[in-house]
Design an enzyme around this catalytic site. Structure first.
Site, PDB file in Angstrom:
ATOM      1  CG  ASN A 141      -3.888   3.496   0.227  1.00  0.00           C
ATOM      2  OD1 ASN A 141      -3.489   3.682  -0.992  1.00  0.00           O
ATOM      3  ND2 ASN A 141      -4.125   2.436   0.786  1.00  0.00           N
ATOM      4  NE  ARG A 160      -1.312  11.973  -8.271  1.00  0.00           N
ATOM      5  CZ  ARG A 160      -1.553  10.842  -7.938  1.00  0.00           C
ATOM      6  NH1 ARG A 160      -1.711   9.834  -8.712  1.00  0.00           N
ATOM      7  NH2 ARG A 160      -1.756  10.569  -6.703  1.00  0.00           N
ATOM      8  CG  ASP A 179       1.268  -2.053   7.958  1.00  0.00           C
ATOM      9  OD1 ASP A 179       0.486  -0.972   8.256  1.00  0.00           O
ATOM     10  OD2 ASP A 179       0.761  -2.978   7.785  1.00  0.00           O
ATOM     11  CE1 TYR A 190     -35.297  11.161  11.695  1.00  0.00           C
ATOM     12  CE2 TYR A 190     -36.153  13.205  11.262  1.00  0.00           C
ATOM     13  CZ  TYR A 190     -36.526  11.895  11.758  1.00  0.00           C
ATOM     14  OH  TYR A 190     -37.572  11.415  12.225  1.00  0.00           O
ATOM     15  CB  ALA A 205      -1.083  -0.152   1.323  1.00  0.00           C
ATOM     16  CB  ALA A 206       3.142   2.770   2.532  1.00  0.00           C
ATOM     17  CB  SER A 255      -0.365  -2.605  -5.947  1.00  0.00           C
ATOM     18  OG  SER A 255      -1.368  -1.848  -5.880  1.00  0.00           O
ATOM     19  CB  CYS A 286      -8.161  -4.961   3.947  1.00  0.00           C
ATOM     20  SG  CYS A 286      -6.729  -3.765   4.065  1.00  0.00           S
TER      21      CYS A 286
END
Lengths: 456, 456
Positions: free
Chosen positions: A311, A25, A289, A432, A14-15, A42, A46
């Site tokens: 992430n 990017r 982690d 509500y 993940a990281a 990747s 979970c």
């Protein structure tokens, strides 16, 4: 022309992948390489228990992005089946072993991201390495567990550890038709995360669905049968038939590489980073982690293994590696767990944690309808709120219920982040309508009781 | 011994009954009387459309508490079928008409709560009072509409107004087998609440389910058939078969009594109150749909009719009437609406509202999975966030999707209340597990795009 920066990322879950993508990017020129000691990158850890249970049907859906996608779309090189063996922070190189073809390479870097993740704690009880006894941490673990079930090698499973993985596996193994026994050393399930009162609700649901839960019970030994694979588990002085053993006794940050490179390890055992995710060595970052963070309520160093945090930290690390100035201030210890037909979630400090942290605490537990009680599908939700009596500050929440646990916990997490005091929470303007909530809503009812107990 | 205070409450729905109950709890000696011009108290207006649709099956479930319960358990007297005719704030009396037996009484008070609620806006188009043309505001309205459907008096319904009630009624009338046409004068549904882009998603769902939606269309006239009840609706120059007309053109605060008593009315047309819910006349309080409040983002006077707000304001008013010092600071304009199989919700300022309020706004719209995309039951949710470019302050959100809209909106409402700036939101520690959320979650993905558009 300036030479492009070389970014080396150790770890491709993940990281690591998030940081690499973000760095790409923000800096199109950077040379980026991800080193993975596994044959893939990747993947979504979970989802593993649900893949074993058949809830997630397609193995491919556990991979967020393929190595080819990284290469072709993001111009990020991936070295699969390569293990980082050592980091030289003086020369700025990483020595890497090729696990498939043998040999080693030495890769130079300008920026390094350590995203080595965590590893399962495997207790050293006899028989823990027998075939049929598995942790659940990688796709390979999941494959092996599924394989054993598919071949009919297990009618009874014994799970060691009543944490997230233990409870998720109990549910998914039951779904696959196994009899399931769960051993937990502490006196209640999820002991580090939930107070005994909320944990009792979780246990009741797990037992109602048919899992044998033995708390205060230490797993002692696994024995093999004639085929050399596991056949019996011994715990609390008794023997249990066991065609499948699951070791779910928690995870620890994987920091050996960092420690050997004399990068500072924090008091939690994870790599110390500043709010920019940079380690004690300039140019070397850590995320996910393997990295330590700060608990936003206690303000103390904190470590918790979670894909969502990985992430976010990866994104911050990636941005800063590319020259940005983003910060990651910490976490609330938020988590949520499906418990068969119910859910349980928590954020901030539990009553025990708040007490240990020295707060003058007050707690309130309420049970409300999940939605308009007269509307179809309504259920019950129990919320325990913990606050500081003097400052009227909310400290944390634990919830258990049929539905809406994620909503209630996210709302409290946002309130903790914003530091909204308890009296203000009783007036919170939440959404509500009868199909979605009760007129006041669970969080407000809880805050009202807190206020009352505070004598405001 | 001090004489007990006499509290008179005008209005027995949400705010009135909540305030009376809270005042009773905080002051056991107070003499409390609720005046209701209806034959009941404490009904759940938000459930009416679902009762008509048969989703809520039992009429009794629309009553939160019976008059007997108030009398016997809370020692609160209820005058049903009594209408307050005038308030004399000098003598501290209210003149009350007995609607059933005739005659008037004059009741003295030490504290007065005006909880007269709101009333539907009924346009003055010809035929609007024909049998078979109804607003939906009271149980009597719901009874009349159900009765007409049950007797087979309506195969086609025409709804005037594309707000909450209009859309809820469209869904529930369709469920009862009617053909439904909806007229909305503005160019998009829910015009005061949603920007055109999000409103277009709502319209697409309403139309996909089979409702004929005519925006930019004014209802002109209802005509009766031979039985003297409605048979045709005329709108936008065309005739539509119409066995049932629903007038859903909004509600306005009911303030005539207060105005005649020279109690200050605010710029929104509702009764001005301070943060303790006290009006311009000392000892006279107002709460619920008749009371003005403050918008917590724009900080301007604000009025919105909602049962959940009425409950909260009633609680604050009741506490203060009993001598407390509680405040109600305002609302965010949060709301949520079921739109057939989807939901839509909003909180804070829309793009149009933010622009009108003079913010230098930036908006970001993202569409994400509701939960892990590989997990069964995953759907899509679209979130539009609006922020102020200079201060990096979040201003509001609008969402539409298959699920989790209530969660996303409540989370944003909590963030707005806490004033959490956009960059901090991108690191928010929300509950993640594949059955409940994606790794980052919709709110964070939206905040990341906002950040990017802000050039942070």
């Amino acid at each position: 022309m300036k030479r492009p920066l070389r970014l080396l990322v150790i770890g491709g879950v993940a990281a690591g992948t998030k940081a690499a993508s973000k760095a790409r990017r923000d800096d199109p020129a950077m040379e980026i390489t991800i080193i993975s000691d596994m044959p893939y990158v990747s993947f979504i850890g979970c989802g593993l228990a649900y893949y074993i249970g058949g809830v997630v049907e397609r193995r491919e859906s556990l991979f967020a992005r393929s190595p080819e996608k990284f290469r072709d779309e993001h111009n990020i090189a991936i070295l699969l089946n390569h293990r980082a063996e050592s980091i030289n922070t003086y020369d700025q190189t990483v020595r890497v072993a090729d696990l498939k073809n043998g040999g080693t390479l030495t890769l130079p870097y300008d920026r390094l991201l350590i995203a080595t993740g965590a590893h399962p704690v495997i207790s050293d009880i006899p028989g823990v390495t027998l075939p049929g006894v598995h942790p659940l941490h990688t796709i390979m673990d999941a494959d092996a567990i599924r394989d054993r079930i598919d071949r009919g090698g297990a009618r009874q499973a014994c799970i060691v550890g009543g944490g997230f993985i233990g409870i998720e596996m109990a549910e998914n193994l039951l779904r696959r038709g196994l009899e399931v026994t769960l051993f937990e050393m502490a006196d209640h399930l999820l002991p580090g995360l939930y107070d005994p009162d909320v944990s009792a609700l979780i246990r009741a649901e797990v037992e109602a669905k048919g899992v044998r839960v033995l708390t205060g019970t230490r797993a002692e030994r696994f024995d093999s049968g004639p085929d050399g694979t596991v056949r019996t588990a011994f715990a609390g002085g008794r023997a249990y038939p066991c065609g499948l053993g699951i070791i779910a006794t928690g995870v620890r940050p994987t920091v050996q590489l960092a420690r050997e490179a004399r990068i500072t390890i924090g008091p939690t055992g994870a790599i110390r980073v500043d709010s920019r995710m940079e380690t004690s060595v300039r140019g070397v970052y850590a995320a996910g982690d393997c990295a330590e963070t700060t608990h936003l309520v206690s303000r103390k160093p904190f470590w918790f293994s979670l894909g969502s945090t990985a992430n976010k930290q990866g994104r911050i690390a990636g941005a800063n590696i590319a020259g940005g100035r983003k910060t990651f201030d910490g976490v609330l210890g938020t988590s949520i767990l499906k418990v068969f037909d119910k859910a349980t979630g928590r954020t901030g400090l539990s009553e025990r944690e708040a007490s240990e942290a020295g707060f003058n605490l007050v707690s309130a537990t309420v049970t409300t309808s999940t939605i308009g009680h007269y509307y179809p599908g309504s259920g019950k939700i129990t919320l325990k709120l913990v606050a500081d009596r003097g400052s009227k500050r909310l400290l944390g929440a634990q919830a258990f219920g049929d539905d809406k646990v994620d909503k209630v916990i996210d709302t409290v997490a946002a309130l903790l982040t914003g530091g909204v005091p308890v009296p203000e929470i009783t007036n919170l303007d939440l959404a509500y309508s009868p199909p979605y909530a009760t007129a006041l809503g669970t969080v407000l009812v809880g805050a009202e009781l807190l206020e009352k107990k505070m004598g405001i």
